[in-house]
Design a protein around this motif. Structure first.
Motif, PDB file in Angstrom:
ATOM      1  N   ASN A  23      42.022  25.092  35.174  1.00  0.00           N
ATOM      2  CA  ASN A  23      42.736  24.905  36.433  1.00  0.00           C
ATOM      3  C   ASN A  23      42.386  26.063  37.375  1.00  0.00           C
ATOM      4  O   ASN A  23      41.498  26.859  37.093  1.00  0.00           O
ATOM      5  CB  ASN A  23      44.247  24.778  36.203  1.00  0.00           C
ATOM      6  CG  ASN A  23      44.848  26.034  35.561  1.00  0.00           C
ATOM      7  OD1 ASN A  23      44.251  27.114  35.578  1.00  0.00           O
ATOM      8  ND2 ASN A  23      46.033  25.893  34.992  1.00  0.00           N
ATOM      9  N   ASP A  24      43.084  26.143  38.491  1.00  0.00           N
ATOM     10  CA  ASP A  24      42.765  27.155  39.498  1.00  0.00           C
ATOM     11  C   ASP A  24      43.056  28.578  39.034  1.00  0.00           C
ATOM     12  O   ASP A  24      42.672  29.543  39.695  1.00  0.00           O
ATOM     13  CB  ASP A  24      43.545  26.878  40.790  1.00  0.00           C
ATOM     14  CG  ASP A  24      43.050  25.642  41.523  1.00  0.00           C
ATOM     15  OD1 ASP A  24      41.905  25.226  41.248  1.00  0.00           O
ATOM     16  OD2 ASP A  24      43.804  25.083  42.334  1.00  0.00           O
ATOM     17  N   ALA A  73      47.236  34.905  41.066  1.00  0.00           N
ATOM     18  CA  ALA A  73      45.930  34.762  41.713  1.00  0.00           C
ATOM     19  C   ALA A  73      45.316  33.405  41.381  1.00  0.00           C
ATOM     20  O   ALA A  73      45.606  32.807  40.343  1.00  0.00           O
ATOM     21  CB  ALA A  73      45.003  35.887  41.282  1.00  0.00           C
ATOM     22  N   SER A  74      44.434  32.938  42.264  1.00  0.00           N
ATOM     23  CA  SER A  74      43.831  31.619  42.098  1.00  0.00           C
ATOM     24  C   SER A  74      42.388  31.641  42.602  1.00  0.00           C
ATOM     25  O   SER A  74      42.037  32.423  43.495  1.00  0.00           O
ATOM     26  CB  SER A  74      44.636  30.584  42.882  1.00  0.00           C
ATOM     27  OG  SER A  74      43.950  29.348  42.961  1.00  0.00           O
ATOM     28  N   ILE A  75      41.562  30.775  42.030  1.00  0.00           N
ATOM     29  CA  ILE A  75      40.185  30.642  42.500  1.00  0.00           C
ATOM     30  C   ILE A  75      40.073  29.615  43.627  1.00  0.00           C
ATOM     31  O   ILE A  75      38.989  29.409  44.174  1.00  0.00           O
ATOM     32  CB  ILE A  75      39.239  30.242  41.352  1.00  0.00           C
ATOM     33  CG1 ILE A  75      39.594  28.845  40.816  1.00  0.00           C
ATOM     34  CG2 ILE A  75      39.258  31.274  40.244  1.00  0.00           C
ATOM     35  CD1 ILE A  75      38.604  28.298  39.813  1.00  0.00           C
ATOM     36  N   LYS A  76      41.182  28.992  43.991  1.00  0.00           N
ATOM     37  CA  LYS A  76      41.152  27.938  44.997  1.00  0.00           C
ATOM     38  C   LYS A  76      40.677  28.482  46.341  1.00  0.00           C
ATOM     39  O   LYS A  76      41.146  29.515  46.821  1.00  0.00           O
ATOM     40  CB  LYS A  76      42.540  27.316  45.148  1.00  0.00           C
ATOM     41  CG  LYS A  76      42.573  26.102  46.056  1.00  0.00           C
ATOM     42  CD  LYS A  76      43.970  25.489  46.108  1.00  0.00           C
ATOM     43  CE  LYS A  76      43.996  24.263  46.997  1.00  0.00           C
ATOM     44  NZ  LYS A  76      45.356  23.674  47.084  1.00  0.00           N
ATOM     45  N   ASP A  77      39.712  27.779  46.935  1.00  0.00           N
ATOM     46  CA  ASP A  77      39.208  28.068  48.278  1.00  0.00           C
ATOM     47  C   ASP A  77      38.490  29.418  48.402  1.00  0.00           C
ATOM     48  O   ASP A  77      38.279  29.908  49.520  1.00  0.00           O
ATOM     49  CB  ASP A  77      40.341  28.016  49.322  1.00  0.00           C
ATOM     50  CG  ASP A  77      40.957  26.634  49.433  1.00  0.00           C
ATOM     51  OD1 ASP A  77      40.224  25.646  49.229  1.00  0.00           O
ATOM     52  OD2 ASP A  77      42.166  26.550  49.703  1.00  0.00           O
ATOM     53  N   ARG A  78      38.087  30.033  47.285  1.00  0.00           N
ATOM     54  CA  ARG A  78      37.361  31.295  47.425  1.00  0.00           C
ATOM     55  C   ARG A  78      35.938  31.018  47.922  1.00  0.00           C
ATOM     56  O   ARG A  78      35.330  29.993  47.611  1.00  0.00           O
ATOM     57  CB  ARG A  78      37.323  32.070  46.106  1.00  0.00           C
ATOM     58  CG  ARG A  78      36.461  31.468  45.021  1.00  0.00           C
ATOM     59  CD  ARG A  78      36.444  32.352  43.778  1.00  0.00           C
ATOM     60  NE  ARG A  78      35.858  31.652  42.633  1.00  0.00           N
ATOM     61  CZ  ARG A  78      35.877  32.111  41.396  1.00  0.00           C
ATOM     62  NH1 ARG A  78      36.456  33.276  41.135  1.00  0.00           N
ATOM     63  NH2 ARG A  78      35.329  31.418  40.407  1.00  0.00           N
ATOM     64  N   LEU A  79      35.432  31.938  48.707  1.00  0.00           N
ATOM     65  CA  LEU A  79      34.065  31.819  49.180  1.00  0.00           C
ATOM     66  C   LEU A  79      33.098  32.081  48.031  1.00  0.00           C
ATOM     67  O   LEU A  79      33.349  32.938  47.184  1.00  0.00           O
ATOM     68  CB  LEU A  79      33.804  32.823  50.303  1.00  0.00           C
ATOM     69  CG  LEU A  79      34.442  32.510  51.658  1.00  0.00           C
ATOM     70  CD1 LEU A  79      34.223  33.654  52.629  1.00  0.00           C
ATOM     71  CD2 LEU A  79      33.884  31.215  52.236  1.00  0.00           C
ATOM     72  N   VAL A  80      32.000  31.335  48.007  1.00  0.00           N
ATOM     73  CA  VAL A  80      31.000  31.496  46.955  1.00  0.00           C
ATOM     74  C   VAL A  80      29.670  31.871  47.609  1.00  0.00           C
ATOM     75  O   VAL A  80      28.860  31.007  47.957  1.00  0.00           O
ATOM     76  CB  VAL A  80      30.848  30.212  46.121  1.00  0.00           C
ATOM     77  CG1 VAL A  80      29.792  30.407  45.033  1.00  0.00           C
ATOM     78  CG2 VAL A  80      32.184  29.820  45.494  1.00  0.00           C
ATOM     79  N   PRO A  81      29.422  33.176  47.800  1.00  0.00           N
ATOM     80  CA  PRO A  81      28.135  33.594  48.346  1.00  0.00           C
ATOM     81  C   PRO A  81      27.096  33.652  47.237  1.00  0.00           C
ATOM     82  O   PRO A  81      27.422  33.789  46.053  1.00  0.00           O
ATOM     83  CB  PRO A  81      28.444  34.997  48.869  1.00  0.00           C
ATOM     84  CG  PRO A  81      29.484  35.511  47.922  1.00  0.00           C
ATOM     85  CD  PRO A  81      30.317  34.303  47.530  1.00  0.00           C
ATOM     86  N   ASP A  86      36.231  36.010  38.345  1.00  0.00           N
ATOM     87  CA  ASP A  86      37.074  35.360  37.342  1.00  0.00           C
ATOM     88  C   ASP A  86      37.842  36.401  36.541  1.00  0.00           C
ATOM     89  O   ASP A  86      39.039  36.230  36.240  1.00  0.00           O
ATOM     90  CB  ASP A  86      36.224  34.513  36.385  1.00  0.00           C
ATOM     91  CG  ASP A  86      35.681  33.249  37.034  1.00  0.00           C
ATOM     92  OD1 ASP A  86      36.107  32.909  38.152  1.00  0.00           O
ATOM     93  OD2 ASP A  86      34.832  32.586  36.401  1.00  0.00           O
ATOM     94  N   TYR A  87      37.145  37.470  36.159  1.00  0.00           N
ATOM     95  CA  TYR A  87      37.823  38.565  35.438  1.00  0.00           C
ATOM     96  C   TYR A  87      38.978  39.128  36.255  1.00  0.00           C
ATOM     97  O   TYR A  87      40.081  39.368  35.742  1.00  0.00           O
ATOM     98  CB  TYR A  87      36.808  39.668  35.095  1.00  0.00           C
ATOM     99  CG  TYR A  87      37.337  41.071  35.243  1.00  0.00           C
ATOM    100  CD1 TYR A  87      38.328  41.557  34.380  1.00  0.00           C
ATOM    101  CD2 TYR A  87      36.870  41.914  36.247  1.00  0.00           C
ATOM    102  CE1 TYR A  87      38.832  42.851  34.527  1.00  0.00           C
ATOM    103  CE2 TYR A  87      37.360  43.193  36.399  1.00  0.00           C
ATOM    104  CZ  TYR A  87      38.341  43.659  35.533  1.00  0.00           C
ATOM    105  OH  TYR A  87      38.845  44.922  35.685  1.00  0.00           O
ATOM    106  N   ARG A  88      38.763  39.312  37.559  1.00  0.00           N
ATOM    107  CA  ARG A  88      39.829  39.858  38.400  1.00  0.00           C
ATOM    108  C   ARG A  88      41.019  38.915  38.493  1.00  0.00           C
ATOM    109  O   ARG A  88      42.179  39.353  38.537  1.00  0.00           O
ATOM    110  CB  ARG A  88      39.282  40.165  39.794  1.00  0.00           C
ATOM    111  CG  ARG A  88      38.323  41.343  39.810  1.00  0.00           C
ATOM    112  CD  ARG A  88      37.926  41.779  41.197  1.00  0.00           C
ATOM    113  NE  ARG A  88      37.110  40.794  41.882  1.00  0.00           N
ATOM    114  CZ  ARG A  88      36.152  41.090  42.745  1.00  0.00           C
ATOM    115  NH1 ARG A  88      35.881  42.355  43.026  1.00  0.00           N
ATOM    116  NH2 ARG A  88      35.459  40.148  43.342  1.00  0.00           N
TER     117      ARG A  88
END
Length: 459
Positions: free
Chosen positions: A295-296, A338-346, A324-326
């Protein structure tokens, strides 16, 4: 042996996480079946970019006359290149291992882990013995490996992968690469500059489907300038050994074609390292390709088991694994949300010139239904590119038409990864394209070209 936490895999998420868990007072084990550091340190980012730096210098020397520098000749010493690459890998790996071993409350165990219970693993140690370990929490950072396509005869040749090619002791006379993704293009250009003839095979109608077509077309043009052959609409139907060479029998746009080469690199994608884990015992769900579903918050379908990095699918980049570790640190140790949702992926593809990317492409923005404006500029119009005699490539930004905020950027240019980071900062801060257009940047820099990029919208 009972632990509070077990981390499987010492990649760019697993290593810092295990140290942080131990520092937080949790008795932690870190399981690694090969080398500390994961793909990035051992056979990914660091070693490949070290070798690419040698290839770039070879290209610069070969193209120095246009800057008035005449070189009588040069040689490529692959053994010296490999020695430098290996020294970098061993230094980084050693520093990482040293940091783990010096961390109190953390055990580093070398072996292959397999779940034998919902919260229990059996580790076949590299020494040949076994250990049974259990924990309340598990963190899976096992990464990916090269995927080998089903092609008749492929098992009968000594094909190369992105791992084994970096141990190759000779420069291939003719390198054929199956696949045209980021790995294929980086290695293809590198070995062409070392002196190989290079042919890249792609089964689709064009390369780099995740990039806009104009960006992909410009890369093809740049590669053609270096005499790198790219064949699209190409199916490899049969591979077989013919004397000292390898013969590939192809179907190209419904036409039969044969190629004879000295070496074959398979760069047709990667697959997750989940086969050894026996995750069915735990109740952790995977998709049809073997990637772990999360999940997120990076939680799997089994409470107390998390997945980080490439093994969860999606963007397979070192910096994403580290983020992901953070996320896990914030939620598990600091009890955050914290969530990975909508994070920028450079990301940056280290061909030359580099392709730096972040956010949406033009094609993605149109498919989403957004109202957009698009700014593009060729590097022939960039002062810094002209001064350095390298005008290959282009810059492109996708902008929300209503707000003026930047949705995505592609920078195919020298130091493209650095330039795209400037615009990523603008995206994080909600800075509009007009603010950048009217900004004052040092002259003459690549960053200053961002003024010109957005000035194209005034026409």
């Amino acid at each position: 042996m009972k632990y509070d936490a077990i981390v499987i895999g010492s990649g760019q998420a697993g290593t810092p996480l295990s140290k942080k868990l131990a520092a937080a007072g949790m008795k932690t084990a870190l399981i690694e079946k090969r080398w500390v550091g994961g793909t990035c340190v051992n056979d990914g980012c660091s070693p490949t970019k070290a070798m690419i730096s040698s290839a770039k210098l070879a290209w610069s020397v070969a193209n120095s006359e246009k800057l008035g520098i005449h070189v009588g000749g040069y040689t490529v010493d692959l053994h010296e290149i490999l020695e430098r690459k290996n020294e970098i890998v061993l230094r980084m790996r050693g520093n990482s291992e040293k940091g783990i071993l010096e961390t109190e409350n953390l055990d580093l165990i070398y072996g292959t882990a397999t779940f034998t219970g919902e919260k229990e693993i059996t580790v076949k140690l590299n020494t040949g013995e076994t250990q049974v370990l259990s924990a309340d929490k598990f963190f899976l950072n096992v990464g990916e490996q090269p995927s080998i396509p089903e092609i008749e005869g492929i098992e009968k040749i000594e094909y190369l992968t992105s791992t084994s090619i970096m141990e190759l002791q000779e420069i291939p006379e003719h390198l054929v690469i199956i696949g045209s993704g980021y790995i294929a293009l980086e290695f293809g250009q590198m070995y062409r500059r070392f002196g190989s003839k290079v042919t890249i095979l792609e089964q689709s109608e064009r390369i780099l489907h995740r990039e806009d077509e104009d960006i992909a077309d410009e890369i093809v043009r740049i590669f053609k300038e270096e005499d790198i052959e790219i064949i699209t609409d190409c199916r490899v139907e049969l591979i077989k050994k013919e004397g000292d060479n390898i013969a590939l029998f192809l179907g190209v746009d419904e036409t039969a074609k044969n190629i004879s080469c000295s070496h074959v690199l398979v760069a047709a994608g990667r697959k997750p390292n989940t086969a050894d884990l026996s995750l069915d015992i735990t109740g952790v769900e995977m998709n049809e390709k073997g990637y772990i579903k999360v999940n997120d918050k990076l939680e799997t379908s089994k409470e107390g088991i998390y997945a980080l990095g490439d093994v969860k699918g999606g963007a397979a980049f070192t910096h994403i694994a580290y983020d992901d570790y953070r996320i896990i640190q914030k939620n598990v140790i600091e009890k955050g949300n914290a969530s990975i949702k909508d994070r920028l992926v450079p990301y940056c593809m280290f061909i030359d010139p580099q392709l730096g990317r972040v956010g949406m492409t033009e094609q993605e923005a149109k498919e989403s239904g957004k109202k957009i404006i698009v700014a593009t500029i060729p590097n022939t119009s960039v002062a810094r590119s002209i001064e350095t005699a390298d005008t290959r490539g282009m810059m492109k930004a996708v902008i929300d038409a209503d707000s003026g905020k930047i949705l995505g950027v592609s920078v195919l240019a020298a130091e493209g990864g650095e330039v795209v980071t400037i615009l990523q900062m603008a995206m994080i801060g909600g800075v509009t394209y007009e603010q950048i257009k009217n900004g004052v940047f040092a002259h003459p820099t690549y960053a200053e070209s961002l003024n010109n990029l957005f000035m194209t919208l005034d026409k």
